[in-house]
Every structure is written in C-alpha cells, then in structure tokens.
Design a protein around this motif. Structure first.
Motif, PDB file in Angstrom:
ATOM      1  N   ASP A  18     -15.264 -45.862 -82.768  1.00 43.44           N
ATOM      2  CA  ASP A  18     -16.267 -45.425 -83.892  1.00 43.44           C
ATOM      3  C   ASP A  18     -17.304 -46.295 -84.001  1.00 43.44           C
ATOM      4  O   ASP A  18     -18.471 -46.024 -83.960  1.00 43.44           O
ATOM      5  N   ALA A  19     -17.031 -47.599 -84.177  1.00 43.11           N
ATOM      6  CA  ALA A  19     -17.975 -48.551 -84.493  1.00 43.11           C
ATOM      7  C   ALA A  19     -19.146 -48.716 -83.559  1.00 43.11           C
ATOM      8  O   ALA A  19     -20.131 -49.119 -83.806  1.00 43.11           O
ATOM      9  N   LEU A  20     -18.607 -48.579 -82.274  1.00 37.49           N
ATOM     10  CA  LEU A  20     -19.655 -48.810 -81.030  1.00 37.49           C
ATOM     11  C   LEU A  20     -20.437 -47.773 -80.839  1.00 37.49           C
ATOM     12  O   LEU A  20     -21.565 -48.019 -80.297  1.00 37.49           O
ATOM     13  N   GLU A  21     -20.600 -46.634 -81.442  1.00 34.36           N
ATOM     14  CA  GLU A  21     -21.385 -45.542 -81.306  1.00 34.36           C
ATOM     15  C   GLU A  21     -22.828 -45.940 -81.046  1.00 34.36           C
ATOM     16  O   GLU A  21     -23.641 -45.632 -80.173  1.00 34.36           O
ATOM     17  N   GLY A  22     -23.296 -46.885 -82.422  1.00 33.18           N
ATOM     18  CA  GLY A  22     -24.766 -47.044 -82.238  1.00 33.18           C
ATOM     19  C   GLY A  22     -24.947 -48.362 -81.550  1.00 33.18           C
ATOM     20  O   GLY A  22     -26.127 -48.683 -81.499  1.00 33.18           O
ATOM     21  N   LEU A  23     -24.111 -48.974 -80.838  1.00 38.42           N
ATOM     22  CA  LEU A  23     -24.434 -50.503 -80.429  1.00 38.42           C
ATOM     23  C   LEU A  23     -25.144 -50.298 -78.900  1.00 38.42           C
ATOM     24  O   LEU A  23     -24.678 -49.370 -78.195  1.00 38.42           O
ATOM     25  N   GLU A  24     -26.233 -50.948 -78.923  1.00 39.68           N
ATOM     26  CA  GLU A  24     -26.906 -50.807 -77.971  1.00 39.68           C
ATOM     27  C   GLU A  24     -26.766 -51.793 -76.607  1.00 39.68           C
ATOM     28  O   GLU A  24     -27.468 -51.595 -75.653  1.00 39.68           O
ATOM     29  N   LEU A  25     -25.860 -52.474 -76.672  1.00 33.17           N
ATOM     30  CA  LEU A  25     -25.687 -53.643 -75.554  1.00 33.17           C
ATOM     31  C   LEU A  25     -25.141 -52.914 -74.672  1.00 33.17           C
ATOM     32  O   LEU A  25     -24.256 -51.991 -74.405  1.00 33.17           O
ATOM     33  N   ARG A  26     -25.560 -53.254 -73.216  1.00 31.41           N
ATOM     34  CA  ARG A  26     -25.042 -52.717 -71.829  1.00 31.41           C
ATOM     35  C   ARG A  26     -24.020 -53.600 -71.483  1.00 31.41           C
ATOM     36  O   ARG A  26     -22.938 -53.257 -71.034  1.00 31.41           O
ATOM     37  N   ARG A  27     -24.216 -54.707 -71.266  1.00 30.21           N
ATOM     38  CA  ARG A  27     -23.086 -55.775 -70.889  1.00 30.21           C
ATOM     39  C   ARG A  27     -22.749 -56.642 -71.860  1.00 30.21           C
ATOM     40  O   ARG A  27     -23.463 -57.384 -72.444  1.00 30.21           O
ATOM     41  N   VAL A  28     -21.445 -56.395 -72.171  1.00 27.91           N
ATOM     42  CA  VAL A  28     -20.789 -57.011 -73.382  1.00 27.91           C
ATOM     43  C   VAL A  28     -19.678 -57.995 -73.216  1.00 27.91           C
ATOM     44  O   VAL A  28     -18.856 -57.829 -72.312  1.00 27.91           O
ATOM     45  N   GLY A  29     -19.846 -59.217 -73.901  1.00 29.59           N
ATOM     46  CA  GLY A  29     -18.870 -60.160 -73.697  1.00 29.59           C
ATOM     47  C   GLY A  29     -17.823 -59.900 -74.932  1.00 29.59           C
ATOM     48  O   GLY A  29     -18.088 -59.719 -76.050  1.00 29.59           O
ATOM     49  N   LEU A  30     -16.402 -60.064 -74.339  1.00 30.06           N
ATOM     50  CA  LEU A  30     -15.530 -59.557 -75.543  1.00 30.06           C
ATOM     51  C   LEU A  30     -14.781 -60.939 -75.987  1.00 30.06           C
ATOM     52  O   LEU A  30     -14.284 -61.818 -75.009  1.00 30.06           O
ATOM     53  N   ILE A  31     -14.699 -60.982 -77.275  1.00 30.31           N
ATOM     54  CA  ILE A  31     -14.072 -62.210 -77.698  1.00 30.31           C
ATOM     55  C   ILE A  31     -13.152 -61.900 -79.033  1.00 30.31           C
ATOM     56  O   ILE A  31     -13.511 -60.789 -79.710  1.00 30.31           O
ATOM     57  N   SER A  32     -12.071 -62.517 -79.164  1.00 31.06           N
ATOM     58  CA  SER A  32     -11.208 -62.263 -80.363  1.00 31.06           C
ATOM     59  C   SER A  32     -10.454 -63.361 -80.449  1.00 31.06           C
ATOM     60  O   SER A  32     -10.557 -64.562 -80.094  1.00 31.06           O
ATOM     61  N   THR A  33      -9.581 -63.408 -81.579  1.00 30.58           N
ATOM     62  CA  THR A  33      -8.566 -64.464 -81.865  1.00 30.58           C
ATOM     63  C   THR A  33      -7.246 -64.039 -81.482  1.00 30.58           C
ATOM     64  O   THR A  33      -7.126 -62.932 -80.970  1.00 30.58           O
ATOM     65  N   VAL A  34      -6.272 -64.896 -81.801  1.00 35.66           N
ATOM     66  CA  VAL A  34      -5.015 -64.748 -81.246  1.00 35.66           C
ATOM     67  C   VAL A  34      -4.532 -63.626 -81.574  1.00 35.66           C
ATOM     68  O   VAL A  34      -3.583 -62.855 -80.852  1.00 35.66           O
ATOM     69  N   GLN A  35      -4.772 -63.082 -82.579  1.00 34.26           N
ATOM     70  CA  GLN A  35      -4.004 -62.036 -83.515  1.00 34.26           C
ATOM     71  C   GLN A  35      -4.349 -60.612 -82.571  1.00 34.26           C
ATOM     72  O   GLN A  35      -3.515 -59.797 -82.553  1.00 34.26           O
TER      73      GLN A  35
END
Lengths: 248, 248
Positions: free
Chosen positions: A109-126
């Motif tokens: 849902d949150a990504l619908e307006g996101l314009e990035l084509r090449r996306v790096g993914l990061i997160s915390t240990v949780q």
C-alpha cells in the motif's frame, strides 16, 4: 499498534539448561521493557532465578556480562539485538526479538506512489527476515530490489545498525534510493545521510510512510550550528565510553 | 554564594608521583564539576594524563576504579568524599574538598533565637573540621555541645552521610536537638527522622537557618502514600546496585 515479538521461549529454556544456569541476567532495551514480565516468567519456569540489568542498553555493543557476574549471575540473556561478536565473560544468548508479522501488505500500500525503480532494501534485526518477501513484491511491480550481504557488525542481509550502515553504503551506487522497513527515524535518516540517496521508511505495523532526502539539510544544519558554537570554546573534552563494543 | 574548596594540589601531585601514575581517573560528584578545569590542570601540571569519569557519583561507596582501569588509568582521584574503606583495584586518593571558611560568625548570628540547651553537632566532610570551633561558640553562650566519635563509614567526629547517621543516633538521648552545619536538606532531614529530635541546619556560607521537626510529617506521609500505592501491585521487583559499597 503494539507489535508481537518472538521471544523464543524454547531456545531460552534450552540455553539455560545447557549452561546449567542458576541465576540469569536479563538485558533489554527500554522500548522492549513491557515484555519483561513475560521474559521473567520464562526464566522462572526454567527453574532459574531472573535478575534484570536495568542500565540503559542501545545495542549488542553493550553486553552487561560484567555487571551480571558482579550480581552473581552465571548466564546472560540479551534481548533485541543480534550478536555483534563481542567476547563476553558469561555464556550469553542473544534473543533478537523478531516481529513475526509479514509486512508485505502494508508495504505494498505504502509503495504505490513511490517512484524509485532500483530499490535498496534495509531493515533492523526485528524485520530483516521479511526483506526477501519485500524484494519479490518490488520485482512483481517491475522494480529492481537489491539487498546487500551483512556488514561487519550485523548478521542478516540488509540489516543495519545506527553504527553500521554497510548494507546501505555497499549498494548505494546500484540503486536510485532505499526502502527501510522498520520503526523510527534513526536508521533511515542515517541511510540518507551516509549514501546521499532518497530513503523511504515504511512502518511495517501501521504502514505509515516517511521520506528522508539527503538535500533536507535540517539535521546537518543543526550539527553545523553545534560545531560552530563549540568552535568558540577554548577547552575541549573527548568523550569515550566504557561499553565493551564502543571502547575499541 | 559559591564556596572555595581545598583541592589539596600538593597532596594530589605527591600521590601521583608516588604511584608513578601515567593516566589518572578523576571522579567527582555533579555539584563539584565546576572545579574540573582546575583539577585537570593540577593533574596535567604533574605530567599525568587526566581522564574524567563522568558517571554520576554520590559517595565513597561508589569508587570508579574498575571503569578507570578499563580506560587505561593507573590511579584514581576521588573528590568530595572521605574514604569509606572500600577496597579498590587501583591506588586511590580521596580528596575531601573541605571548605576552608570558618562558619563561626554566620552560625553565631543564626543561633540567636535557638532555644536548645544541649546541642548535638553534625556536619558533612566539607565542614566537619569546623565543629570544634562551633562547640566552643555554643559553650560560650551557656549551651552544652556534644560531638560523637565517627561512625563506621566516616572519618571525622560529628560527620554524617546519607547512609550513616551514627554521629546523630549515638548521642540522641543526651541532647535536646541537633545543629547541622552544611548545605542541603538531605542530612538534617535524615537526622530529625532517625533521632526524633528537632534539627536546625545552618548554611555555613550564607548563614541561612532552616528547621527540621520530627513531627513535620510531610516527608513520612509521602512515603506512606507511596507504600500504599505499591501495596496495590501484584508483581514486585527488588532493586539492587552494582556500586561496590552498596552491593554488600
């Protein structure tokens, strides 16, 4: 919304039995303290005396093994962080307190307006365990997802710490921007400053989206103002720290 | 009014030379931190590297020798408290930071309306040296002054700590009330509660007089209210402390 955490009761009890613990120190960051009654019960159910180490704790750089020993503990349970490889003087179990909730729908849902084509993914240990699914989601919408191998102080692909943004830096030149799955502004702000790239942050529980732009210079301007003020001083102190993983 | 403290520069330098210190830890309670530039200069003048241990410190029960060792110090300077007899892992010098100002005149003014005939005298380490003179002053006005030998955790006649009111208790049945020479409400309040006797406190710098009556039950009533609230709980924690002199 209060998340559910995986407190790994079975692994905790097996560890306590394995090291024949009589009294176990429990170390936990402030945000997870509401879980203490549940954790204390697990330890008591294992026939072990629980002792909560109440000093603030911000990372696996700060295992309280020495304090636990001083208080007569023979084992340490460290919650909320992954093992950073610090040598401890007591048998230590890291309970990462993962949030076992699939964030895919909220993220979609949150990504619908996101314009990035090449996306790096990061997160915390949780939430880092969920990055694989998020990558598939992005690929299905025609984007490219990139997840870095873990950096020196973390254990999982895409995992970042306040002090270890390797998983962002190492792929920065291959992506248009980053998507951070997690709570708080600390990590995505660090990512945008360290890489110079736009970073979107999605709260995996609420779906709330926030955006961090390296050209939003508010944070950096405040730092520059502090440095300017300090430059007027004539005596300087250097702050060091006794936390085992910070005093290197 | 900011007091002058005796920082015993000569004794500090002799100690540092005696133990051949290369790096000295400096531990000081928050109220005395404004003295740090002066103390740092003394250490530097002795050719020794100063390292300030910035954790809070409330007494000689809390020598930071282990932290100092961890930071590469080979000596510890502990300011503001008298030696309590805690064994430390580093050569340790206690600098009591006495206030070398004779409080007699201020005390004489403050005492004019005081009705006590038999007066117990107590003070902190900063002013306890002056109690002999105050006793003479009281005797000259026809009163009887009583000063106790030091209790188990202090070094000087009449000296009290928050945790050691021996010098008040031991003479309570021989006096009508107490006169505390020092700053703050902590010690005279403790004296009046521990002995059940009226306690007058005179600030030796300003001459300000405050009075503590055991039948002023405000403090005790608040404590009773806290206990009543706690009594409604179903889970209790017991707080312990890693400070060497408190974890006994």
């Amino acid at each position: 919304m209060r998340p559910t955490y995986d407190l790994e009761e079975g692994r905790v009890k097996a560890f306590l039995a394995d090291v024949r613990a009589g009294r176990a120190g429990i170390q936990i960051p402030a945000g997870l303290r509401p879980l203490l009654p549940e954790i204390v019960k697990t330890v008591e159910d294992a026939g072990v005396e629980p002792l909560v180490l109440a000093d603030p704790c911000y990372g696996a750089c700060d295992p309280a093994d020495e304090q636990a020993r001083q208080m007569g503990c023979d084992a340490l349970l460290h919650y909320g962080h992954s093992d950073m490889g610090i040598r401890t003087s007591l048998p230590t179990l890291y309970v990462e307190a993962r949030v076992p909730v699939d964030p895919s729908e909220k993220v979609a849902d949150a990504l619908e307006g996101l314009e990035l084509r090449r996306v790096g993914l990061i997160s915390t240990v949780q939430h880092a365990w969920a990055l694989g699914g998020i990558a598939e989601l992005l690929e299905r919408t025609g984007r490219t997802a990139v997840i870095s191998e873990p950096g020196p102080r973390v254990r999982y692909p895409g995992q970042v710490l306040g002090c270890d943004l390797f998983c962002a830096r190492s792929i920065a030149d291959r992506v248009d921007g980053f998507l951070y799955i997690g709570t708080g502004a600390f990590h995505p702000l660090g990512c945008s400053l360290a890489t110079g790239k736009f970073t979107a942050a999605v709260n995996p529980l609420t779906g709330a989206l926030s955006e961090f732009r390296p050209d939003d210079q508010g944070f950096v301007r405040k730092r520059i103002a502090m440095i300017s003020r300090a430059a007027l001083s004539s005596n300087f102190g250097v702050v060091a720290c006794t936390k085992p993983g910070q005093n290197r």
